[in-house]
Scaffold this active site. Structure first.
Site, PDB file in Angstrom:
ATOM      1  N   SER A 146       0.839  -1.210   0.000  1.00 10.15           N
ATOM      2  CA  SER A 146       0.000   0.000   0.000  1.00 10.15           C
ATOM      3  C   SER A 146       0.870   1.256   0.000  1.00 10.15           C
ATOM      4  CB  SER A 146      -0.959   0.011   1.189  1.00 10.15           C
ATOM      5  OG  SER A 146      -0.238   0.089   2.393  1.00 10.15           O
ATOM      6  N   ASP A 204       6.846   2.866   6.151  1.00 10.77           N
ATOM      7  CA  ASP A 204       6.720   2.162   4.865  1.00 10.77           C
ATOM      8  C   ASP A 204       6.833   3.126   3.686  1.00 10.77           C
ATOM      9  OD1 ASP A 204       6.213   0.089   6.556  1.00 10.77           O
ATOM     10  OD2 ASP A 204       4.326  -0.535   5.641  1.00 10.77           O
TER      11      ASP A 204
HETATM   12  C1  MEV Z   1       3.881  -2.159   8.975  1.00  7.50           C
HETATM   13  O1  MEV Z   1       4.709  -2.407   7.852  1.00  7.50           O
HETATM   14  C2  MEV Z   1       4.723  -1.760  10.140  1.00  7.50           C
HETATM   15  C3  MEV Z   1       3.968  -1.439  11.412  1.00  7.50           C
HETATM   16  O2  MEV Z   1       4.926  -0.984  12.346  1.00  7.50           O
HETATM   17  C4  MEV Z   1       2.918  -0.387  11.191  1.00  7.50           C
HETATM   18  C5  MEV Z   1       3.503   0.992  10.920  1.00  7.50           C
HETATM   19  O3  MEV Z   1       4.665   1.243  11.155  1.00  7.50           O
HETATM   20  O4  MEV Z   1       2.707   1.831  10.457  1.00  7.50           O
HETATM   21  C6  MEV Z   1       3.279  -2.672  11.999  1.00  7.50           C
END
Ligand code: MEV
Length: 396
Positions: A146, A204
């Site tokens: 995403s 991300d």
């Molecule tokens: C998702 O790739 C990583 C999490 O730490 C969520 C985030 O950082 O937004 C679980």
């Protein structure tokens, strides 16, 4: 306005350490993956804006004139806050979705509409565009699909509205933007991520924008200068899960047991810092002892993540299978299924890697060897894209 076709790609990511803790202000180390999302934008003058997402079966078109008439004035309120539930409801109305529409297809369309209406709002008339996004990344597996989508979309719309330049204008086959342009791309991509995930940390979209190896804490992003070429095995357990739900479950465990969960998050932070220190030492001269430390860090973090409640039987199985081959694994991303990473020491013989892959495949998992530290958002010429990517973008 942009007059020619624009071709972009942005990478997925794996988080080495710091998932979940990063949502609570701790350090995360994330690396860009050599699996990418590709976007093709074709400007038009047909009065329509079209969105094609072949991976998830979305094909939508709207009359630009009708979108122009909608009251989307709330989008002008600024960019700092996450979209409110009321704003999401309004966008659902614009998209023609039912109120309960919160599946990945709806969220991808809502994120697009949010970015399109917000980024293009300064234009005298909303632009006519045909956008196709196709990805090599599995969705909902914790590999940042995403974020790569949001980064491509933000870049395409900012370029179409000339908020950032099109680097290919200078005739190069694949070039990058300035640091300032990347900041703007990342800021808008974060808004797209918020629409999809609710309360993401932003790690991300940061790694998908900048690529390489990124250290992220509370929106502060820095790149590791010369990270070692780590080899990892990436395994998709294929167990579906929702990042939003898992992030919320850690939040409620933290509220319920602050004295227990808070030290876990502090310890994960220390693991990220120790890993960063190791990677720094490895820049100069990687040694077998460094890999032993990296393996220990992986084991400790995996236990912490289990204690946070984001493990899954499939991930336990992945860890046990790789451990039987002397290799260390942890979940990556949100957990609850999704993907795991396994560190491959450089001394490992290829037959041993193949045997491990086979054992994981026998569990029903998808498994592939990958290198880490791919480039971030990039612009391409049609000729520089592989034929399968071109065909996917052309809808063949
Ligand atoms: C998702 O790739 C990583 C999490 O730490 C969520 C985030 O950082 O937004 C679980």
């Amino acid at each position: 306005m942009l007059s020619e076709v624009l071709l972009l790609s942005a990478p997925g990511k794996v988080i080495l350490h710091g998932e979940h803790a990063v949502v609570h202000g701790k350090v995360a180390l994330a690396v860009a993956l050599n699996l990418r999302t590709f976007l093709r934008l074709q400007p038009h003058s047909n009065g329509k804006v079209c969105l094609n997402l072949p991976n998830i079966g979305v094909k939508r078109a709207w009359d630009v004139a009708r979108l122009q008439l909608q009251d989307t004035s709330f989008l002008e309120q600024g960019n700092a806050a996450a979209p409110t539930p009321e704003q999401v409801e309004k966008l659902k109305e614009v998209a023609g979705f039912p109120e309960d529409g919160a599946n990945p297809e709806c969220l991808a369309v809502l994120a697009f509409l949010y970015l399109y209406l917000s980024i293009c709002r300064k234009q005298r008339a909303l632009p006519s565009l045909d956008i196709t996004v196709w990805s090599q990344l599995p969705t909902g597996a914790g590999l940042g699909s995403s974020a790569a989508y949001s980064v491509c979309m933000a870049t395409a719309l900012l370029t179409a509205c000339e908020e950032i330049p099109n680097p290919r204008k200078d005739g190069e086959s694949a070039s990058r933007w300035t640091g300032e342009d990347l900041e703007l791309i990342n800021k808008w991509a974060f808004q797209g991520e918020r629409m999809i995930h609710g309360n993401p940390s932003g790690v991300d979209n940061a790694v998908s924008t900048w690529g390489g190896v990124v250290r992220f804490q509370q929106g502060k992003i820095s790149s590791l200068k010369r990270p070692p070429a780590l080899r990892i095995l990436l395994t998709n357990t294929k167990v579906p899960r929702s990042t939003k739900a898992l992030v919320a479950s850690v939040q409620s465990r933290l509220l319920k047991f602050p004295e227990i969960v808070s030290p876990l998050l502090t310890s994960i932070n220390a693991i990220s810092l120790e890993c960063e220190r190791m990677l720094g030492e490895m820049e100069a001269a990687p040694a077998p002892e460094h890999y032993l430390v990296l393996e220990e860090l992986i084991d400790m973090n995996q236990h912490h993540l289990n204690a946070l409640g984001v493990g899954h039987a499939s991930l336990d199985q992945l860890c046990q299978v790789t451990m039987a081959h002397g290799l260390h694994s942890k979940l990556t991303g949100a957990g609850g299924g999704g993907c795991g990473i396994t560190l491959l020491r450089p001394d490992l013989e290829q037959p041993e890697v193949e045997a491990t892959k086979q054992a994981l495949t026998d569990c029903g998992f998808d498994c592939w060897e990958t290198s880490i530290g791919a480039p971030g958002i990039s612009v391409h010429s049609a000729a520089s894209l592989d034929a399968p990517v071109r065909q996917a973008l052309d809808g063949l």
